[in-house]
Design a protein around this motif. Structure first.
Motif, PDB file in Angstrom:
ATOM      1  N   ALA A  13      13.306   4.541  -0.465  1.00 28.90           N
ATOM      2  CA  ALA A  13      13.018   5.280  -1.735  1.00 28.90           C
ATOM      3  C   ALA A  13      11.768   4.207  -2.143  1.00 28.90           C
ATOM      4  O   ALA A  13      11.891   3.119  -1.854  1.00 28.90           O
ATOM      5  N   ARG A  14      10.889   4.459  -2.930  1.00 32.96           N
ATOM      6  CA  ARG A  14       9.674   3.653  -3.584  1.00 32.96           C
ATOM      7  C   ARG A  14      10.484   2.646  -4.486  1.00 32.96           C
ATOM      8  O   ARG A  14       9.903   1.326  -4.324  1.00 32.96           O
ATOM      9  N   ASN A  15      11.629   2.951  -5.051  1.00 33.22           N
ATOM     10  CA  ASN A  15      11.970   1.853  -6.017  1.00 33.22           C
ATOM     11  C   ASN A  15      12.804   0.668  -5.026  1.00 33.22           C
ATOM     12  O   ASN A  15      12.875  -0.531  -5.437  1.00 33.22           O
ATOM     13  N   GLU A  16      13.168   1.042  -3.860  1.00 30.77           N
ATOM     14  CA  GLU A  16      13.802   0.213  -2.910  1.00 30.77           C
ATOM     15  C   GLU A  16      12.827  -0.667  -2.902  1.00 30.77           C
ATOM     16  O   GLU A  16      13.111  -2.072  -2.434  1.00 30.77           O
ATOM     17  N   ALA A  17      11.821  -0.387  -2.285  1.00 31.55           N
ATOM     18  CA  ALA A  17      10.481  -1.205  -1.957  1.00 31.55           C
ATOM     19  C   ALA A  17      10.100  -2.047  -2.868  1.00 31.55           C
ATOM     20  O   ALA A  17       9.866  -3.476  -2.656  1.00 31.55           O
ATOM     21  N   GLU A  18      10.065  -1.473  -4.281  1.00 32.81           N
ATOM     22  CA  GLU A  18       9.629  -2.321  -5.297  1.00 32.81           C
ATOM     23  C   GLU A  18      10.382  -3.580  -5.478  1.00 32.81           C
ATOM     24  O   GLU A  18      10.238  -4.611  -6.011  1.00 32.81           O
ATOM     25  N   THR A  19      11.857  -3.310  -5.394  1.00 36.01           N
ATOM     26  CA  THR A  19      12.916  -4.268  -5.681  1.00 36.01           C
ATOM     27  C   THR A  19      12.984  -5.330  -4.774  1.00 36.01           C
ATOM     28  O   THR A  19      13.314  -6.179  -4.764  1.00 36.01           O
ATOM     29  N   VAL A  55       0.813  -1.338  -0.046  1.00 36.45           N
ATOM     30  CA  VAL A  55      -0.046  -0.015   0.068  1.00 36.45           C
ATOM     31  C   VAL A  55       0.716   1.372   0.094  1.00 36.45           C
ATOM     32  O   VAL A  55       1.824   1.236   0.564  1.00 36.45           O
ATOM     33  N   HIS A  56       0.548   2.220  -0.954  1.00 39.81           N
ATOM     34  CA  HIS A  56       1.490   3.171  -1.113  1.00 39.81           C
ATOM     35  C   HIS A  56       1.092   4.287   0.193  1.00 39.81           C
ATOM     36  O   HIS A  56       0.127   4.834   0.000  1.00 39.81           O
ATOM     37  N   THR A  57       2.162   4.472   1.029  1.00 40.82           N
ATOM     38  CA  THR A  57       1.883   5.451   1.965  1.00 40.82           C
ATOM     39  C   THR A  57       2.889   6.511   2.302  1.00 40.82           C
ATOM     40  O   THR A  57       4.225   6.225   1.427  1.00 40.82           O
ATOM     41  N   ARG A  58       3.223   7.071   3.238  1.00 36.31           N
ATOM     42  CA  ARG A  58       4.376   7.987   3.416  1.00 36.31           C
ATOM     43  C   ARG A  58       5.261   7.137   4.592  1.00 36.31           C
ATOM     44  O   ARG A  58       6.243   7.613   4.927  1.00 36.31           O
ATOM     45  N   PHE A  59       4.934   6.001   4.836  1.00 38.13           N
ATOM     46  CA  PHE A  59       5.739   5.337   5.796  1.00 38.13           C
ATOM     47  C   PHE A  59       7.063   4.988   5.021  1.00 38.13           C
ATOM     48  O   PHE A  59       7.987   5.209   5.753  1.00 38.13           O
ATOM     49  N   GLY A  60       7.134   4.454   3.907  1.00 35.62           N
ATOM     50  CA  GLY A  60       8.670   4.399   3.497  1.00 35.62           C
ATOM     51  C   GLY A  60       9.470   5.369   3.293  1.00 35.62           C
ATOM     52  O   GLY A  60      10.634   5.261   3.684  1.00 35.62           O
ATOM     53  N   ALA A  61       8.802   6.549   3.035  1.00 31.95           N
ATOM     54  CA  ALA A  61       9.779   7.971   2.797  1.00 31.95           C
ATOM     55  C   ALA A  61      10.112   8.305   4.241  1.00 31.95           C
ATOM     56  O   ALA A  61      11.112   8.582   4.500  1.00 31.95           O
ATOM     57  N   THR A  62       8.956   8.291   5.223  1.00 34.75           N
ATOM     58  CA  THR A  62       9.462   8.302   6.561  1.00 34.75           C
ATOM     59  C   THR A  62      10.422   7.381   7.229  1.00 34.75           C
ATOM     60  O   THR A  62      11.395   8.032   7.948  1.00 34.75           O
ATOM     61  N   ALA A  63      10.736   6.384   6.835  1.00 33.75           N
ATOM     62  CA  ALA A  63      11.539   5.273   7.432  1.00 33.75           C
ATOM     63  C   ALA A  63      12.832   5.282   6.770  1.00 33.75           C
ATOM     64  O   ALA A  63      13.984   4.806   6.929  1.00 33.75           O
ATOM     65  N   GLY A  64      12.828   6.157   5.476  1.00 32.58           N
ATOM     66  CA  GLY A  64      14.042   6.238   4.571  1.00 32.58           C
ATOM     67  C   GLY A  64      14.181   5.651   3.411  1.00 32.58           C
ATOM     68  O   GLY A  64      15.430   5.349   2.812  1.00 32.58           O
TER      69      GLY A  64
END
Length: 67
Positions: free
Chosen positions: A51-57, A40-49
């Motif tokens: 990048a979106r592409n890191e989550a996807e890979t 689910v795209h939220t601001r959690f990833g950005a807050t945790a440091g």
């Protein structure tokens, strides 16, 4: 899940426990269900440091095919 061993292990436990519980409850009229939503795209990833592409890979490619 590289870099997320505890998270992956926690999810694996929940699924395993739910399967076991469902087997024990079979025939009683009670069911056990584990809800496991996909990413689910939220601001959690950005807050945790992250990048979106890191989550996807870090996740299997089928998780992102339904965008």
């Amino acid at each position: 899940m590289p870099g997320q061993a505890a998270y992956g292990a926690g999810k694996a436990f929940v699924l395993s426990y739910t399967h076991s519980l469902a087997a024990e409850l079979r025939g009683s009229g009670v069911t056990a269900t584990a809800l496991c939503p996909g990413p689910v795209h939220t601001r959690f990833g950005a807050t945790a440091g992250f990048a979106r592409n890191e989550a996807e890979t870090a996740l299997p490619s089928f998780m992102w095919s339904a965008r």
